[in-house]
Design a protein around this motif. Sequence first.
Motif, short mmCIF file in Angstrom:
data_model
loop_
_atom_site.label_atom_id
_atom_site.label_comp_id
_atom_site.label_asym_id
_atom_site.label_seq_id
_atom_site.Cartn_x
_atom_site.Cartn_y
_atom_site.Cartn_z
N VAL A 155 0.85 -1.18 0.00
CA VAL A 155 0.00 0.00 0.00
C VAL A 155 0.89 1.24 0.00
O VAL A 155 1.79 1.37 0.85
N LEU A 201 -6.21 -0.06 8.13
CA LEU A 201 -5.95 -1.17 7.21
C LEU A 201 -6.01 -2.51 7.93
O LEU A 201 -6.46 -3.51 7.37
N GLU A 256 -7.37 -5.44 -2.18
CA GLU A 256 -6.91 -4.36 -3.06
C GLU A 256 -8.03 -3.36 -3.34
O GLU A 256 -7.82 -2.15 -3.33
N VAL A 312 -8.59 -1.22 -0.32
CA VAL A 312 -7.52 -0.22 -0.18
C VAL A 312 -7.76 0.94 -1.13
O VAL A 312 -7.55 2.12 -0.77
N TYR A 323 -5.91 4.85 -1.20
CA TYR A 323 -4.50 4.50 -1.34
C TYR A 323 -4.30 3.70 -2.62
O TYR A 323 -5.25 3.23 -3.26
N PRO A 378 -2.91 0.35 -4.13
CA PRO A 378 -2.43 -1.00 -3.78
C PRO A 378 -1.63 -1.63 -4.92
O PRO A 378 -1.79 -1.28 -6.09
#
Length: 487
Positions: free
Chosen positions: A64, A120, A323, A326, A331, A333
């Motif tokens: 990440v 996370l 993923e 994220v 963010y 990934p």
Amino acid sequence: MKIADLTELATRNLREAILRNSLTTLGIAVGVASLVAMLSLGVGLQQLINRRLERNGLFDTVLVRPRTGFNPAGQVQRNRDLGANQSANRNADGGGAPRREPRDSDLASRPLDQAARQQLAQLPRVLEVYPEFRFTGDLRFGAAGHLTQVTSLPASASSNEGLEGMQGHFFSAPDSHEIILQLDAAADLADSQHLQPSDMLGKEIILRYAGRQPLAPTSADSDARDRAASPDDAALGFSIISSRISLRIVGLVDAEAIASGASAFARSGAYVPLAVAEELGVVQGNDMGEIVRNSTGAGGRGGQHYTNLTVKVERPADVPAVEESVRQMGYSPFSLLDLTRNLRRLFAILDLLLGIFGSLALAVASLGIINTLVMAILERRREIGVLKALGASDKDIRQLFFAEAGVMGLVGGAGGVALGWAIGRVIQFGTAYYLRQQQIPAENIWTVPVWLVVSAIAFSLVVSLVAGIYPASRAARLDPVEALRYE
């Protein structure tokens, strides 16, 4: 015609010309063996690569990073700037909808800090979230020194393949002041004391590194002068100081790289526990970016910021879902599965080519089936005429020849699988022997999965039945009067 009668006739006819039928069946077996041997090699190589990557912990991790975009003017655009621009667009349009939806390139970079790390870690199917610290250190053992890269390892790295064959043991506790040395670094330090690398186990070593120290508060007068130049200068920055820590050597590894995070394949000479690396406050390459980030007001003040975080999931199948989560958090990934898609496509093409080459031998064997059954028609014209005179239909005659072709295909397919398995074992034995002669650990490069066994026998049966279409049709069209007159 009953199935029992059909089976009895087909079996009797195959026994009458046993040599010719056996050679035809052997040809089918050789074709299937070549197909099984080639595909099992391709499947084995693919599984070998997958095993190596999975044991390194690379298939079940997601890297990440912060996601930074640029606005049309080429300037970095942060979350707070994006919100302000949307408000401005609404005002300009009289309170209506914004002029456009933000693209991915306009999305701001959320800082990777401790709060993000905790967020996370709360995602479904996530086992742990950890950063990676990688810095230059000077290992001191007596008067000798060795400059090398030092990397942090989480507790979960104890099962990493790179640690197989390690002399000593893994860290006794997540926060223990211990260190694992790469064999070359240990040999360099041991030579200065006329020791063997293994003698370094249990000894204390000094790690010197560049540490961070917060700037001291400034006086009121100097603070006023600083703010006249820039309101942020007095609150930003840090001093770089020479720091050291004493660590006990607990392990020696021969691997040049241990996959544990962003620098999965980067070489390191020493490894320390993650908790110890976090306490050291080492200077890293992202520190200047952190200062710039704080100077623009993005990411807040103080606290630990990470260049990247490694998210370890329960199994590789969970990577796509994590993923996507994220991405929803803002963010960027990345996982090794993104790279291995091309690798898997390459193996699929390789398996296809190997299957085509293996099928060529089976196609040649199908010509033998056609030849055998056509010869059987010429030899059994009287028998076919008698069957038709007794009331056998064209369908019964076709089924009889299809049954004979199917039996040859089924027996040849089963024998071919066994022969292909034997060929693969010979290849595996020869490869392992050669690797041991080269002092390389033997690997299993060959495997015959169940689906390949079933598919090979089924394919052999289908090819045999297709090859029997022409002889069966020819036998069914035979006129019984002409057949009996011929006799």
